[in-house]
Design a protein around this motif. Sequence first.
Motif, short mmCIF file in Angstrom:
data_model
loop_
_atom_site.label_atom_id
_atom_site.label_comp_id
_atom_site.label_asym_id
_atom_site.label_seq_id
_atom_site.Cartn_x
_atom_site.Cartn_y
_atom_site.Cartn_z
N GLY A 106 71.24 -86.66 -32.31
CA GLY A 106 71.21 -87.69 -31.27
C GLY A 106 72.07 -87.30 -30.08
N LEU A 107 72.20 -86.02 -29.82
CA LEU A 107 72.97 -85.53 -28.66
C LEU A 107 72.04 -85.58 -27.45
N PHE A 156 81.82 -102.54 -27.89
CA PHE A 156 81.69 -101.21 -28.47
C PHE A 156 80.31 -100.70 -28.11
N ALA A 157 80.24 -99.51 -27.52
CA ALA A 157 78.99 -98.99 -26.98
C ALA A 157 78.40 -97.87 -27.84
N LEU A 158 77.11 -98.02 -28.12
CA LEU A 158 76.33 -97.00 -28.84
C LEU A 158 74.85 -97.26 -28.53
N LEU A 174 79.14 -92.72 -19.41
CA LEU A 174 78.72 -93.90 -18.65
C LEU A 174 79.91 -94.78 -18.28
N ALA A 175 80.87 -94.90 -19.21
CA ALA A 175 82.06 -95.70 -18.93
C ALA A 175 82.89 -95.07 -17.82
N THR A 176 83.01 -93.76 -17.86
CA THR A 176 83.77 -93.04 -16.83
C THR A 176 83.06 -93.12 -15.48
N ALA A 177 81.73 -92.97 -15.50
CA ALA A 177 80.95 -93.03 -14.26
C ALA A 177 81.03 -94.40 -13.60
N ALA A 178 81.25 -95.45 -14.40
CA ALA A 178 81.37 -96.81 -13.87
C ALA A 178 82.79 -97.09 -13.37
N HIS A 179 83.65 -96.08 -13.45
CA HIS A 179 85.04 -96.18 -12.97
C HIS A 179 85.87 -97.17 -13.78
N ILE A 180 85.57 -97.26 -15.07
CA ILE A 180 86.45 -98.03 -15.95
C ILE A 180 87.71 -97.19 -16.14
N PRO A 181 88.88 -97.73 -15.87
CA PRO A 181 90.11 -96.95 -16.01
C PRO A 181 90.27 -96.39 -17.42
N GLU A 195 82.72 -93.51 -28.67
CA GLU A 195 83.02 -92.31 -29.42
C GLU A 195 83.25 -91.16 -28.44
N GLY A 196 84.18 -90.28 -28.76
CA GLY A 196 84.52 -89.19 -27.86
C GLY A 196 83.38 -88.20 -27.68
N GLY A 197 83.17 -87.76 -26.44
CA GLY A 197 82.16 -86.76 -26.14
C GLY A 197 80.74 -87.28 -26.07
N THR A 198 80.58 -88.60 -26.07
CA THR A 198 79.24 -89.19 -26.07
C THR A 198 78.76 -89.55 -24.67
#
Length: 280
Positions: free
Chosen positions: A101-102, A192-194, A160-167, A152-155
């Motif tokens: 699922g990568l 929790f995102a998946l 998506l969280a980083t791209a949305a500028h969540i600190p 989860e790390g590396g997902t």
Amino acid sequence: MKLKAILITGTLSVLTLACSAANAEDKLTQLKEQGFARIAIANEPPFTAVGADGKVTGAAPDVARAVFKKLGVNDIVASVSEYGAMIPGLAVGRHDAIAAGLFMTPQRCAAVAYSEPVLCAVEAFAVRKGNTKSIKSYDEIAKDPKAVIGVEGGTTEQKLATAAHIPTDRIVIVPDGQSGLKMLQDGRIDAFALPLLSISDLLSKAKDGSLESIAPVQGTPVQCDGVAFRKQDTALRDAFDVELKKMKASGEFAKIVEPYGFSAKAAMSTSRDKLCSASN
């Protein structure tokens, strides 16, 4: 002298291509001889799963197992890995392929040789009941200074969280789905995102009436994965694709993935080229 140099250069190029083709062919021969292919998985049902008896199942390994068998490689041997460690592990030869699922992104496509699409899914959040109105997207979490999300790390979800500028101090990295759900239950995170099928599997097993899912997450695309190979193993990937295409045409592919809740049509309606060039 120039002509001689050109001839030498041309000869070296031909030899390099010949060696590359031979190495790729040798990879499939090697897998046939050892009788199995080593794959990286994440133990994230229904994409991948490891039973109490150690048996590896899930839609991604089941497809990989079936295709490899058609190539003369009788079985797969899986090792559980965090998503962020899968591609580095593949690069150094720890795995022969990734079937986990990568999801394809342009960045990952630059690092590995993906097969054609296998599994497609929409994004989801698990939240505590009552939060479904205030948490519908990564952007809404970013705007709420108190909202904390677990990924989860590396997902793709971390991306998506980083791209949305969540600190970063409001993005909690968890090792697996069970840990993420426990943090949600304990009130340490607000979402929790998946992918949806993974969230649904976790919630059905938790049997916790205080939790529910939000899907699809607003502003997120449908994501698709493929089996990932090393860049130098493109001939092996191409042979894999030939058998995968036959399985899709015969209906065998649908018989494997649909009992897990995945849409065979979704995987067959797109392509690696489209997904690898997508801007998401």
